[in-house]
Scaffold this active site. Structure first.
Site, mmCIF file in Angstrom:
data_model
loop_
_atom_site.group_PDB
_atom_site.id
_atom_site.type_symbol
_atom_site.label_atom_id
_atom_site.label_comp_id
_atom_site.label_asym_id
_atom_site.label_seq_id
_atom_site.Cartn_x
_atom_site.Cartn_y
_atom_site.Cartn_z
ATOM 1 N N HIS A 96 40.757 7.457 14.087
ATOM 2 C CA HIS A 96 39.570 7.226 13.272
ATOM 3 C C HIS A 96 38.395 6.848 14.175
ATOM 4 C CE1 HIS A 96 41.473 3.107 13.369
ATOM 5 N NE2 HIS A 96 40.255 2.846 13.804
HETATM 6 P P1 TYD Z 1 43.923 0.711 10.787
HETATM 7 O O1 TYD Z 1 42.700 0.157 11.396
HETATM 8 O O2 TYD Z 1 43.848 2.027 10.093
HETATM 9 O O3 TYD Z 1 45.089 0.708 11.866
HETATM 10 P P2 TYD Z 1 45.507 1.757 12.987
HETATM 11 O O4 TYD Z 1 44.310 2.576 13.298
HETATM 12 O O5 TYD Z 1 45.934 0.888 14.099
HETATM 13 O O6 TYD Z 1 46.646 2.558 12.481
HETATM 14 O O7 TYD Z 1 44.506 -0.371 9.784
HETATM 15 C C1 TYD Z 1 45.772 -0.172 9.158
HETATM 16 C C2 TYD Z 1 45.775 -1.001 7.897
HETATM 17 O O8 TYD Z 1 45.740 -2.401 8.222
HETATM 18 C C3 TYD Z 1 44.575 -0.731 7.012
HETATM 19 O O9 TYD Z 1 44.930 0.094 5.933
HETATM 20 C C4 TYD Z 1 44.120 -2.091 6.531
HETATM 21 C C5 TYD Z 1 44.826 -3.097 7.401
HETATM 22 N N1 TYD Z 1 43.890 -3.889 8.252
HETATM 23 C C6 TYD Z 1 43.420 -5.094 7.773
HETATM 24 O O10 TYD Z 1 43.735 -5.509 6.651
HETATM 25 N N2 TYD Z 1 42.585 -5.837 8.570
HETATM 26 C C7 TYD Z 1 42.218 -5.429 9.804
HETATM 27 O O11 TYD Z 1 41.464 -6.144 10.510
HETATM 28 C C8 TYD Z 1 42.689 -4.153 10.293
HETATM 29 C C9 TYD Z 1 42.293 -3.639 11.651
HETATM 30 C C10 TYD Z 1 43.515 -3.435 9.486
#
Ligand code: TYD
Length: 146
Positions: free
Chosen positions: A58
């Site tokens: 992303h």
């Molecule tokens: P995401 O940033 O998409 O993680 P990655 O890119 O590492 O796979 O986040 C995954 C999930 O975690 C997202 O759906 C919501 C939750 N999340 C939070 O609740 N707070 C946060 O600070 C982050 C980064 C994620």
């Protein structure tokens, strides 16, 4: 506020922090507005990631981040919609500063790795661009070099 449409890979920086090497162990501190050029509103970390797993996929519209391999290692694959770049993070005294508007994938996690992230904003799903085509179309290309 940095306009995410105009950022490029040349705005991503590898930063080396002070190590404070001691015989009984090292200590590194990171301070807002000195090592990090933004006020730190959130700290989060990825852990218990199965070895070889990938995360990310992303870009952000406003969020600035500093990404650190707090333990173990992983690769950071970055794209500004035109160019791609890969960085290997394996040292807790190094971090990669990412402005908004950079597509990132975190790949090849070593088992037990910890990815520590200092962020300029609290979590906001509306700040994410999770579709690569949408990301690429949102970027404004620099004029061709003469
Ligand atoms: P995401 O940033 O998409 O993680 P990655 O890119 O590492 O796979 O986040 C995954 C999930 O975690 C997202 O759906 C919501 C939750 N999340 C939070 O609740 N707070 C946060 O600070 C982050 C980064 C994620």
């Amino acid at each position: 506020m940095i306009d995410f449409r105009y950022t490029s890979l040349s705005d991503c920086k590898l930063i080396e922090f002070e190590k404070n090497h001691r015989l009984m162990g090292n200590i590194t501190s990171i301070n807002e507005h000195s090592e990090v050029p933004f006020a730190i509103k959130r700290v989060y970390y990825l852990y218990d990631i199965p070895g070889g797993e990938s995360r990310g996929g992303h870009a952000h519209k406003g969020l600035q981040q500093l990404i650190i391999a707090g333990s173990g290692s992983f690769d950071l694959e970055l794209s500004d919609g035109i160019s791609k770049m890969k960085m290997h993070l394996a040292r807790p005294y190094q971090g990669v500063l990412l402005p908004p508007g950079i597509w990132r994938e975190l790949v090849n996690f070593s088992s037990g790795a910890i990815c520590l992230v200092l962020a300029s904003e609290v979590y906001l799903e509306e700040d994410y661009i999770r579709n690569y085509e949408e990301f690429r179309e949102s970027k404004i290309l620099p004029p061709p070099q003469r």
